[in-house]
Design an enzyme around this catalytic site. Structure first.
Site, PDB file in Angstrom:
ATOM      1  N   HIS A 190       0.814  -1.218   0.000  1.00  0.00           N
ATOM      2  CA  HIS A 190       0.000   0.000   0.000  1.00  0.00           C
ATOM      3  C   HIS A 190       0.852   1.275   0.000  1.00  0.00           C
ATOM      4  CE1 HIS A 190       0.428  -0.290   4.514  1.00  0.00           C
ATOM      5  NE2 HIS A 190       0.431   1.040   4.416  1.00  0.00           N
ATOM      6  N   ASP A 244       0.296  -7.616   1.375  1.00  0.00           N
ATOM      7  CA  ASP A 244       0.628  -6.202   1.554  1.00  0.00           C
ATOM      8  C   ASP A 244       2.142  -5.981   1.596  1.00  0.00           C
ATOM      9  OD1 ASP A 244       0.122  -3.477   1.817  1.00  0.00           O
ATOM     10  OD2 ASP A 244       0.108  -3.574   4.009  1.00  0.00           O
ATOM     11  N   GLY A 291       3.305   6.917   7.870  1.00  0.00           N
ATOM     12  CA  GLY A 291       4.645   7.095   7.326  1.00  0.00           C
ATOM     13  C   GLY A 291       5.590   5.987   7.762  1.00  0.00           C
ATOM     14  N   SER A 300       4.755   2.906   7.714  1.00  0.00           N
ATOM     15  CA  SER A 300       4.445   1.721   6.915  1.00  0.00           C
ATOM     16  C   SER A 300       5.633   1.321   6.051  1.00  0.00           C
ATOM     17  CB  SER A 300       3.250   1.987   6.011  1.00  0.00           C
ATOM     18  OG  SER A 300       2.052   1.886   6.725  1.00  0.00           O
TER      19      SER A 300
END
Length: 331
Positions: free
Chosen positions: A136, A166, A249, A251
């Site tokens: 993502h 993901d 941020g 991630s």
């Protein structure tokens, strides 16, 4: 969060007062008692003062050791962490065209969006540097830019993705980096997340809120935590749960053990006004096969239940309110 720090009582002063009271009591007892007891009181008094000093020193050493360990992990591992900027283009309703001649043929207009995330350098081979991040973080990217530890910005390309997991691997050509930058970056050491224990200390590093690399620390709250991360409640994934602060941020950033080994990719947090300290990371040992596939330049097969791009929120304002879904992802 910037509240004034409360005044902390001086523990050494209290210990000194306590030691002083012991000295005074011994002196009083010595006046009343026979002279033969004075030598005993002197020995006891000195023992108490020495014992108090040792206890105080031990507490200080323990605190200093903990801080030093986190600092060492951060210093050694930060060169393997990068910031990722995703510039994407999306279609938005063109309300002004409703009154024009082309309202039927062109009801939408394209809008450029910028989002930020993090990544971890996991491989350097065949003239390429491979970076592991969340899917993502790079989703719908028109351009991807990586910022290294020395603030060098270089454009990256997508090498392989795993939408269901993901995860994504993006790549940069080493020829696009200077010799100085190549000397400053590092490759993360992959750990074994299966060995994690509840209560074990961990460190999270990532590009929180797009401000640049930041470090937080906490403990492993749970392992193999199965949670639903999409509108399909039947679909769930296993995560490492931690109370280390993870913010928008972060991630794609690293979750590290105290040996500086990569044991998780920070991916999600529980978004609710009544909840704090519940962040989630993808366990690195669970996705080794997926990572190997992406490093080969291949995509991992996906299912029809992949969460839609609209689920992943694109700006900080979305994260200040409760998410419609139980878990809130961010770029």
């Amino acid at each position: 969060m910037k509240n004034e720090m409360p005044k902390i009582p001086n523990s050494n002063h209290k210990l000194l007062k306590k030691g002083t009271k012991l000295v005074l009591s011994a002196a009083t007892f010595g006046v009343v008692a026979a002279g033969s007891f004075q030598g005993v009181n002197y020995v006891v008094d000195n023992y108490n003062k020495q014992n108090t000093t040792v206890q105080s020193t031990n507490v200080l050493k323990t605190s200093s050791s903990t801080t030093s360990n986190v600092s060492a992990v951060a210093q050694n591992c930060m060169p393997s962490i990068v910031s990722i900027t995703n510039v994407s283009v999306s279609d938005v309703q063109n309300y002004f065209s409703m009154y024009g001649n082309n309202s039927r043929s062109n009801p939408f207009t394209q809008q450029e969006n910028t989002s930020v995330g993090s990544g971890v350098i996991i491989n350097k081979k065949n003239g390429e540097i491979d970076i592991l991040t969340n899917y993502h973080v790079i989703e719908n990217a028109k351009t991807l830019t990586c910022t290294f530890a020395d603030n060098t910005n270089v454009e990256a390309t997508v090498k392989g993705v795993d939408e269901d997991g993901d995860l994504a691997v993006i790549s940069i050509k080493t020829k696009d980096l200077s010799e100085d930058t190549l000397k400053q970056i590092a490759i993360a050491t992959i750990g074994d997340s299966d060995k994690l224990q509840v209560g074990e200390q961990v460190v999270a590093i990532g590009n929180a809120l797009g401000y640049g690399q930041s470090v937080t620390t906490g403990i492993v709250s749970a392992t193999n935590r199965s949670v639903s991360t999409s509108s399909d409640t039947d679909k769930s994934q296993s995560y490492i749960q931690t109370d280390a602060a993870i913010n928008p941020g972060n991630s794609g950033g690293a979750l590290l053990n105290m040996s500086g080994e990569l044991i998780g990719i920070n991916s999600a947090k529980l978004s609710d006004t009544d909840v704090e300290g519940m962040g989630y990371a993808i366990a690195i040992s669970d996705v080794k096969d997926s990572i190997d596939t992406m490093l080969e330049g291949k995509d991992v097969s996906t299912s029809c239940n992949t969460p839609s791009s609209s689920y992943y929120q694109q700006n900080d304002e979305d994260h200040e309110s409760d998410s419609v879904f139980p878990f809130d992802f961010w770029n």
